[in-house]
Motif scaffolding. Structure first.
Motif, short mmCIF file in Angstrom:
data_model
loop_
_atom_site.label_atom_id
_atom_site.label_comp_id
_atom_site.label_asym_id
_atom_site.label_seq_id
_atom_site.Cartn_x
_atom_site.Cartn_y
_atom_site.Cartn_z
N ALA A 1 -22.68 12.20 -5.16
CA ALA A 1 -22.04 12.00 -6.54
C ALA A 1 -20.46 12.25 -6.47
CB ALA A 1 -22.48 13.33 -7.52
N VAL A 2 -19.97 13.03 -5.40
CA VAL A 2 -18.64 12.98 -5.07
C VAL A 2 -17.94 11.81 -4.63
CG1 VAL A 2 -16.61 14.17 -3.80
CG2 VAL A 2 -18.57 15.63 -4.85
N LEU A 3 -18.86 11.22 -3.50
CA LEU A 3 -18.55 10.01 -2.93
C LEU A 3 -18.45 8.99 -4.06
CD1 LEU A 3 -17.94 8.56 0.04
CD2 LEU A 3 -19.70 7.83 -0.38
N ALA B 1 -28.99 6.32 -11.41
CA ALA B 1 -27.81 5.90 -10.38
C ALA B 1 -27.70 4.63 -10.09
CB ALA B 1 -27.87 6.89 -9.49
N ALA B 2 -29.00 4.11 -9.29
CA ALA B 2 -29.29 2.95 -8.92
C ALA B 2 -28.94 1.92 -10.15
CB ALA B 2 -30.76 2.66 -8.48
N ASP B 3 -29.60 2.06 -11.46
CA ASP B 3 -29.40 1.00 -12.49
C ASP B 3 -27.79 0.89 -12.69
OD1 ASP B 3 -32.22 0.37 -12.75
OD2 ASP B 3 -32.28 1.93 -14.28
N ALA B 4 -27.25 2.05 -12.70
CA ALA B 4 -25.73 1.97 -13.06
C ALA B 4 -24.94 1.25 -12.06
CB ALA B 4 -25.22 3.31 -13.24
N ALA B 5 -25.19 1.33 -10.79
CA ALA B 5 -24.55 0.74 -9.56
C ALA B 5 -24.82 -0.66 -9.71
CB ALA B 5 -25.03 1.17 -8.35
N LEU B 6 -26.21 -1.06 -10.18
CA LEU B 6 -26.41 -2.67 -10.35
C LEU B 6 -25.76 -3.37 -11.43
CD1 LEU B 6 -30.48 -2.66 -9.49
CD2 LEU B 6 -28.64 -3.45 -8.36
N LEU B 7 -25.77 -2.30 -12.40
CA LEU B 7 -25.09 -2.83 -13.87
C LEU B 7 -23.58 -3.09 -13.67
CD1 LEU B 7 -25.73 -3.12 -16.85
CD2 LEU B 7 -24.75 -0.91 -17.26
N ARG B 8 -23.20 -2.35 -12.90
CA ARG B 8 -21.58 -2.52 -12.60
C ARG B 8 -21.16 -3.76 -11.78
NH1 ARG B 8 -19.40 3.75 -11.55
NH2 ARG B 8 -19.53 4.25 -13.54
N GLY C 1 -26.37 16.02 -13.91
CA GLY C 1 -26.56 16.96 -15.24
C GLY C 1 -25.11 17.77 -15.92
N ALA C 2 -25.35 18.69 -16.68
CA ALA C 2 -24.34 19.32 -17.61
C ALA C 2 -23.31 19.95 -16.65
CB ALA C 2 -24.85 20.01 -18.69
N LEU C 3 -24.14 20.67 -15.75
CA LEU C 3 -23.17 21.39 -14.88
C LEU C 3 -22.30 20.77 -13.84
CD1 LEU C 3 -22.86 24.61 -14.24
CD2 LEU C 3 -24.39 24.20 -12.28
N GLU C 4 -22.77 19.50 -13.56
CA GLU C 4 -21.95 18.50 -12.87
C GLU C 4 -21.07 17.89 -13.54
OE1 GLU C 4 -25.25 19.10 -12.59
OE2 GLU C 4 -25.36 20.10 -10.80
N ASN C 5 -20.97 17.52 -14.79
CA ASN C 5 -20.04 17.08 -15.55
C ASN C 5 -18.87 18.19 -15.89
OD1 ASN C 5 -19.38 14.97 -16.88
ND2 ASN C 5 -20.00 15.85 -18.62
N GLY C 6 -19.15 19.50 -15.34
CA GLY C 6 -17.96 20.40 -15.83
C GLY C 6 -17.03 20.54 -14.87
N GLY C 7 -17.05 19.94 -13.53
CA GLY C 7 -16.09 20.16 -12.48
C GLY C 7 -15.43 18.93 -12.41
N LYS D 1 -16.52 11.15 -15.09
CA LYS D 1 -16.54 10.10 -14.11
C LYS D 1 -17.94 9.73 -13.84
CE LYS D 1 -12.21 11.87 -12.11
NZ LYS D 1 -11.58 12.70 -11.21
N LEU D 2 -18.93 10.58 -14.26
CA LEU D 2 -20.33 10.12 -13.98
C LEU D 2 -20.77 8.99 -14.78
CD1 LEU D 2 -21.63 13.81 -14.11
CD2 LEU D 2 -21.29 12.14 -12.10
N ALA D 3 -21.54 8.12 -14.46
CA ALA D 3 -21.95 6.98 -15.18
C ALA D 3 -22.97 7.33 -16.36
CB ALA D 3 -22.86 6.01 -14.23
N ARG D 4 -23.84 8.35 -15.99
CA ARG D 4 -24.74 9.02 -17.12
C ARG D 4 -24.63 10.41 -16.94
NH1 ARG D 4 -30.16 6.20 -18.49
NH2 ARG D 4 -30.51 7.58 -20.20
N VAL D 5 -24.74 11.13 -18.02
CA VAL D 5 -24.76 12.51 -17.92
C VAL D 5 -26.15 12.89 -18.58
CG1 VAL D 5 -23.78 14.91 -18.57
CG2 VAL D 5 -22.42 12.93 -17.99
N PHE D 6 -26.93 13.93 -17.91
CA PHE D 6 -27.90 14.35 -18.64
C PHE D 6 -28.15 15.82 -18.97
CE2 PHE D 6 -29.12 10.66 -15.88
CZ PHE D 6 -29.80 10.00 -16.69
N ASP D 7 -28.00 16.07 -20.06
CA ASP D 7 -27.57 17.55 -20.66
C ASP D 7 -28.91 18.26 -20.47
OD1 ASP D 7 -25.00 17.58 -21.19
OD2 ASP D 7 -25.38 16.49 -23.10
N ASP D 8 -30.22 17.70 -20.71
CA ASP D 8 -31.39 18.33 -20.49
C ASP D 8 -31.96 18.19 -19.05
OD1 ASP D 8 -33.92 19.32 -20.68
OD2 ASP D 8 -34.79 17.70 -21.92
#
Lengths: 146, 339
Positions: B288-290, B63-70, B26-32, B37-44
């Protein structure tokens, strides 16, 4: 040496920061006081508009409940309450928030089994034991004035 | 074949590789720490859906889709999906699984789920039964508050020991062949309970489990903290990290150095501390940190030996009301880079 449950209890108490009691109480006093001042102001207003004593009391309570419900719905009340603590929980505002917040939260489970079943999730104990206490008081009053 | 070393630790004879990984939040997690470094950020926080539970499932699937895509893979290329979360019946994982169409094994380890799902996936890969495993988990602040605490808009005060459930998810695609990062050793922790009953002090409840797993890991592998670049605990926060150091010293004679970090203290910035109190928590915190920070650092060669120890508080929504103390578990995975 294995740390025992008793030893660990002491370690946890030392390691855990306490709530800032003095500041919290001061904030609660100021905010609770502000709610009361608001109530008093509303009372004067309704009295000036011609309401009698009993009606004024009812109108003040209704206004504070409505105001809390609106602030809760706007997502503002919990931000005030985070600082105000008991200052907003103890007055009628706390009760109104305790009814409105689960009503909002459980909307996703539907009107009947969501909102309907959970609306008194937090306020339920107040209703049960408040009502119970009122009945007990009524019985004592009846016995004494028979 | 994997072999047991010492009492509790398992060593993989052939390592298992993290082919790709992704974190979303989320937005808070994208602030630190994870900013950018997040594959996707969800502000809402609702992710545009009509319940917190659906939002969390969507988060995990993202998260699963992003890992598969990569990895350039489709769900059909993956042999097994191992996942879990905090919601009743692991529903976020189940509903994410519905969208992925991969054979699914649900696990519950509370906030230790990232390490648990990776450890189980690594063992299954090493056995040769599967060739690729998607391991993942998620947590959502609002969904967790609703299930374990009070409605979101309830005006209560949080004590300074309380932690903030991260709205985040992580996924790792494990594979039998490939490049670093690789998993070489792992340990399933024992359930430990030193009598903490305060559900607003999860760090204190989980620290004994973390100390037990880390202490046992050092004993079994005949290593000490200096043998690792990083000892990364899941979500002990401020209070739990302090207690972990004390317990490791008193019970195991192990002194943790500066190479111990806690995901709960890494995820958010200090300026966000007003809201989050003693640190971050939730399955999504360590995941997420890992996946967003540590695995990329290992892949880039900045870290070579990371002991990842995710911790979980195993309370239910009714157990604290029944007067039960909070049991906890910590699972460890040793992740290595290129030497």
């Amino acid at each position: 040496m294995q740390t025992s449950t008793e030893q660990y209890k002491t370690m946890v108490e030392t390691a855990s920061p306490n709530s800032p009691l003095a500041i919290n109480m001061l904030k609660a006093f100021a905010c609770g006081g502000a709610v009361c001042v608001l109530g008093e102001g509303l009372g004067l207003l309704y009295a000036r508009l011609g309401a009698d004593d009993e009606r004024t009391r009812t109108l003040v309570a209704i206004t504070l409940i409505a105001l809390t419900a609106v602030l809760t719905a706007l997502g503002v009340f919990d931000k005030i309450a985070r600082h105000a603590g008991a200052g907003t929980i103890v007055p009628i505002t706390g009760f109104a928030n305790a009814v409105t917040s689960p009503a909002m939260e459980f909307q996703s489970e539907g009107r009947i089994l969501g909102t309907g079943a959970n609306i008194f999730k937090l306020a339920g104990p107040v209703l049960v034991y408040g009502g119970g206490a009122a009945v007990l008081y009524g019985v004592i009053y009846w016995l004494m004035h028979r | 074949m994997a072999t047991r070393i010492g009492m509790d630790t398992i060593e993989l004879q052939t390592p298992v590789f993290a082919e790709s990984y992704a974190a979303v939040g989320g937005a808070l997690e994208n602030g630190g720490l994870l900013q950018g470094k997040l594959a996707r950020v969800f502000d809402d926080a609702t992710l545009g859906l009509d319940s917190w539970e659906k939002a969390e499932a969507q988060l995990q699937q993202a998260a699963a889709d992003a890992a598969l895509l990569r990895a350039g893979r489709k769900g059909a290329d993956v042999d097994l999906h191992i996942a879990g979360d905090l919601l009743g019946q692991c529903s976020a994982s189940m509903f994410a699984g519905r969208g992925l169409g991969i054979p699914f094994a649900g696990v519950y380890g509370a906030c230790s789920t990232m390490a648990l799902s990776m450890a189980m996936g690594a063992l299954m890969l090493e056995s040769g039964a599967v060739g690729t495993v998607l391991a993942g988990t998620s947590s959502h602040f609002c969904a967790a508050e609703k299930q374990f605490r009070q409605p979101l808009e309830y005006g209560g005060q949080r004590p300074p020991t309380a932690q903030w459930t991260a709205t985040a998810a992580g996924a790792v695609l494990l594979s039998a062949a490939g490049d670093a990062p690789k998993i070489t050793q792992l340990q399933f922790g024992r359930v430990v309970d030193l009598g903490v009953k305060d559900a607003h002090n999860m760090g204190a409840a989980m620290a004994p489990a973390a100390a037990n797993t880390i202490g046992a890991f050092f004993r079994d592998t005949r290593t000490m903290p200096a043998d690792y670049d990083l000892i990364l605990t899941g979500d002990l926060g401020l209070v739990g990290s302090d207690l972990l150091r004390q317990l490791l010293l008193s019970d195991w004679g192990v002194a943790l150095g500066n190479n111990h970090k806690d995901c709960g203290l890494l995820l958010y910035h200090e300026e966000q501390a007003n809201e989050i109190n003693a640190g971050a928590s939730g399955c999504g915190c360590s995941a997420a940190v890992l996946c967003g920070e540590i695995l990329p650092l290992i892949a880039a060669g900045h870290l070579t030996r990371v002991l990842f120890v995710a911790t979980g508080a195993l309370l239910s929504s009714v157990s604290p009301l029944q007067g039960e103390s909070i049991p906890a578990v910590a699972h460890a995975v040793l992740i290595e880079g290129q030497k």
